[in-house]
Design an enzyme around this catalytic site. Structure first.
Site, mmCIF file in Angstrom:
data_model
loop_
_atom_site.group_PDB
_atom_site.id
_atom_site.type_symbol
_atom_site.label_atom_id
_atom_site.label_comp_id
_atom_site.label_asym_id
_atom_site.label_seq_id
_atom_site.Cartn_x
_atom_site.Cartn_y
_atom_site.Cartn_z
ATOM 1 N N HIS A 241 0.877 -1.192 0.000
ATOM 2 C CA HIS A 241 0.000 0.000 0.000
ATOM 3 C C HIS A 241 0.909 1.236 0.000
ATOM 4 C CE1 HIS A 241 -3.461 2.425 0.587
ATOM 5 N NE2 HIS A 241 -3.803 2.124 1.827
ATOM 6 N N HIS A 280 -2.141 -2.185 -9.736
ATOM 7 C CA HIS A 280 -3.184 -1.634 -8.860
ATOM 8 C C HIS A 280 -4.401 -2.525 -8.962
ATOM 9 C CE1 HIS A 280 -5.933 1.213 -7.008
ATOM 10 N NE2 HIS A 280 -4.840 1.750 -6.482
ATOM 11 N N ASP A 334 2.677 5.751 -6.471
ATOM 12 C CA ASP A 334 3.937 5.661 -5.719
ATOM 13 C C ASP A 334 5.178 5.671 -6.600
ATOM 14 O OD1 ASP A 334 2.799 5.592 -3.203
ATOM 15 O OD2 ASP A 334 2.383 3.460 -3.342
HETATM 16 N N1 ACO Z 1 5.353 -6.153 -10.589
HETATM 17 C C1 ACO Z 1 5.306 -7.347 -11.218
HETATM 18 N N2 ACO Z 1 4.180 -8.086 -11.312
HETATM 19 C C2 ACO Z 1 3.065 -7.598 -10.770
HETATM 20 C C3 ACO Z 1 3.033 -6.361 -10.091
HETATM 21 C C4 ACO Z 1 4.231 -5.627 -10.026
HETATM 22 N N3 ACO Z 1 4.292 -4.466 -9.390
HETATM 23 N N4 ACO Z 1 1.795 -6.131 -9.640
HETATM 24 C C5 ACO Z 1 1.062 -7.183 -9.986
HETATM 25 N N5 ACO Z 1 1.817 -8.077 -10.662
HETATM 26 C C6 ACO Z 1 1.376 -9.361 -11.191
HETATM 27 C C7 ACO Z 1 1.337 -10.390 -10.050
HETATM 28 O O1 ACO Z 1 2.580 -11.056 -9.895
HETATM 29 C C8 ACO Z 1 0.224 -11.292 -10.505
HETATM 30 O O2 ACO Z 1 0.740 -12.133 -11.520
HETATM 31 P P1 ACO Z 1 0.234 -13.657 -11.649
HETATM 32 O O3 ACO Z 1 -1.225 -13.568 -11.973
HETATM 33 O O4 ACO Z 1 1.069 -14.179 -12.787
HETATM 34 O O5 ACO Z 1 0.513 -14.323 -10.335
HETATM 35 C C9 ACO Z 1 -0.767 -10.344 -11.178
HETATM 36 O O6 ACO Z 1 0.023 -9.235 -11.611
HETATM 37 C C10 ACO Z 1 -1.862 -9.842 -10.246
HETATM 38 O O7 ACO Z 1 -1.235 -9.254 -9.094
HETATM 39 P P2 ACO Z 1 -1.892 -9.268 -7.656
HETATM 40 O O8 ACO Z 1 -0.815 -9.003 -6.654
HETATM 41 O O9 ACO Z 1 -2.719 -10.495 -7.472
HETATM 42 O O10 ACO Z 1 -2.860 -8.008 -7.790
HETATM 43 P P3 ACO Z 1 -3.616 -7.311 -6.594
HETATM 44 O O11 ACO Z 1 -4.744 -6.564 -7.186
HETATM 45 O O12 ACO Z 1 -3.933 -8.305 -5.528
HETATM 46 O O13 ACO Z 1 -2.523 -6.330 -5.974
HETATM 47 C C11 ACO Z 1 -0.983 -4.530 -5.816
HETATM 48 C C12 ACO Z 1 -2.356 -4.994 -6.338
HETATM 49 C C13 ACO Z 1 -0.841 -4.936 -4.340
HETATM 50 C C14 ACO Z 1 -0.908 -3.021 -5.885
HETATM 51 C C15 ACO Z 1 0.126 -5.180 -6.670
HETATM 52 O O14 ACO Z 1 0.025 -4.725 -8.010
HETATM 53 C C16 ACO Z 1 1.519 -4.909 -6.115
HETATM 54 O O15 ACO Z 1 1.975 -5.651 -5.235
HETATM 55 N N6 ACO Z 1 2.209 -3.844 -6.616
HETATM 56 C C17 ACO Z 1 3.526 -3.477 -6.109
HETATM 57 C C18 ACO Z 1 3.380 -2.700 -4.794
HETATM 58 C C19 ACO Z 1 2.806 -1.307 -5.031
HETATM 59 O O16 ACO Z 1 3.230 -0.558 -5.895
HETATM 60 N N7 ACO Z 1 1.836 -0.947 -4.174
HETATM 61 C C20 ACO Z 1 1.210 0.386 -4.220
HETATM 62 C C21 ACO Z 1 -0.196 0.290 -4.726
HETATM 63 S S1 ACO Z 1 -0.916 1.873 -4.866
HETATM 64 C C22 ACO Z 1 -1.208 2.365 -3.297
HETATM 65 O O17 ACO Z 1 -1.552 1.641 -2.428
HETATM 66 C C23 ACO Z 1 -0.927 3.721 -2.991
#
Ligand code: ACO
Length: 398
Positions: A241, A280, A334
């Site tokens: 987050h 996201h 971010d």
């Molecule tokens: N880098 C690489 N792969 C990614 C990323 C990323 N940043 N984000 C998602 N993916 C991939 C996952 O590995 C997953 O792949 P798979 O289906 O092959 O296993 C797929 O995309 C779906 O990802 P989830 O984590 O299941 O998506 P979710 O909606 O649950 O999570 C989140 C969203 C937490 C923001 C995620 O994209 C993430 O971890 N991003 C990196 C951390 C980040 O930047 N957080 C800030 C979010 S914005 C905020 O809160 C202000």
């Protein structure tokens, strides 16, 4: 995505009948309340606060006015804004004991700034005789206090990390300018105060994100506003987050040079590493806040002679979009906010606390909205444990 659950395991106890129950991991797509505060159109890359596009607010509004909009669902008149700003300014100072705690924590070089923020806000409640007053009028007053004081606490944390004494707030400056004054001990260039204002506006609300959901869940128990905000800070701290902005800067430092960036990202992706600042739950396209911050990153990195970080970021963005853009994984808020703040001379441990300084506006607005039409949050778990298990005395367990 909601999943319909069916099992042939006779041990599994269902809430409903097999095949009738559905649940969504991570509450994806679940609506928990009605809200008038903000809306994210994840496909169009659009964010509005009570109907006004974020781009318009970033261009024309101030954090104070935006927080008013979120709290009261209207833009203030000149008189309303003046009274509201006076109220915000009057609450800026915090008790000496809280400054002392922050300075004490600052002597320990490895403290987490969000842990200190969480504790300091909790401490403020114990010095506030009115914190437990349970009326809507009191709730609104505490909301304004919290928006105001969060900036004083974050600035004091920033100074404590450098072993510096706190700088007390000034009543004559805007919220953003006063924050920078308290952080740096001098009035900064108005351009930097404006950029801080925009950062706070962009972070002020984002519908049902994890920390706002936490604030609303705590509020729904009729707990006090400080408790709800402390919960919000705790949720925001996590790297999935708000903590991602700090992680982005750590990644840029680790890469170190634009020459290494492409290979670094490819390697990280091959290892299934998540790249901070991308992806996201709701946006399946470029986060509109990242667009705005990218423009400021361009301007401020040039001004500070720190173009290197932006160049590395641009390579990361290109490679990420090549690889994962089709799957809707694009830069989020971010990704560029850290580069902007780094160019302003702000150290990375303060990025998430500054996010909280903006998001407090949304948190308290949602808490008030929850209180006005409250029902306790009480969802269910999908129980997948055994239904009957014999209790075996400890001496007979193998
Ligand atoms: N880098 C690489 N792969 C990614 C990323 C990323 N940043 N984000 C998602 N993916 C991939 C996952 O590995 C997953 O792949 P798979 O289906 O092959 O296993 C797929 O995309 C779906 O990802 P989830 O984590 O299941 O998506 P979710 O909606 O649950 O999570 C989140 C969203 C937490 C923001 C995620 O994209 C993430 O971890 N991003 C990196 C951390 C980040 O930047 N957080 C800030 C979010 S914005 C905020 O809160 C202000």
């Amino acid at each position: 995505m909601a999943t319909t659950v069916a099992s042939h395991d006779p041990q599994v106890k269902y809430i409903g009948k097999p095949g009738e129950v559905s649940f969504a991991r991570g509450l994806e797509g679940v609506i928990v309340a009605e809200s008038t505060k903000s809306y994210v159109d994840g496909n169009a890359g659009r964010l509005i606060y009570h109907g006004i596009p974020i781009e318009v607010l970033a261009e024309r509004s101030t954090f104070e006015e935006t927080a008013f909009l979120l709290l009261y669902d209207k833009l203030p008149t000149e008189d309303e804004l003046e009274i509201y700003q006076m109220r915000l300014r009057q609450y800026r100072e915090i008790p000496d004991e809280v400054y002392q705690f922050i300075s004490c924590a600052g002597r320990r070089y490895n403290f987490h700034a969000m842990a200190v923020l969480r504790t300091a806000i909790s401490m403020l409640a114990t010095f506030d005789d009115l914190a437990e007053e349970d009326t809507m009028v009191a709730y609104e007053r505490e909301a304004i206090k919290l928006i105001s004081r969060m900036a004083t606490v974050v600035a004091a944390i920033g100074r404590a990390r450098k072993g510096l004494p706190p700088v007390h707030p000034r009543p004559d400056l805007s919220h953003a300018a006063n924050f920078l004054y308290m952080l740096f001990g001098e009035e900064l260039d108005p351009l930097l105060a404006r950029v801080m204002d925009v950062i706070l506006i962009l972070h002020a609300d984002h519908e049902c994100n994890a920390s706002t959901f936490t604030v609303r869940a705590i509020t729904s128990t009729l707990s006090d506003l400080y408790s709800a905000v402390v919960g919000g800070i705790a949720a925001l701290k996590g790297p999935l987050h708000g903590g991602a902005n700090e992680e982005v800067m750590r990644m840029l430092y680790e890469i170190g040079d634009v020459e290494h960036a492409e290979a670094w990202v490819r390697r990280a992706l091959a290892r299934k590493r998540k790249i901070p600042g991308f992806g996201h739950r709701v946006y399946k396209t470029y986060d509109p806040r990242a667009h705005i911050l990218r423009r400021y990153a361009l301007q401020l990195t040039q001004r500070a002679g720190k173009e290197k970080w932006l160049k590395i970021a641009e390579v990361i963005e290109r490679v990420m979009i090549e690889h994962l853009g089709q799957r809707g994984i694009q830069p989020n808020v971010d990704f560029y906010s850290g580069i902007v703040m780094d160019s302003m001379g702000i150290e990375s441990s303060l990025f998430t606390p500054i996010f909280a300084m903006g998001r407090i506006a949304g948190w308290v607005a949602h808490a008030l909205e929850q209180r006005r039409d409250n029902r306790i949050y009480r969802p269910r778990f999908f129980y997948v444990g055994p239904e009957h298990l014999e209790y075996v005395p400890i001496e007979e367990r193998g």
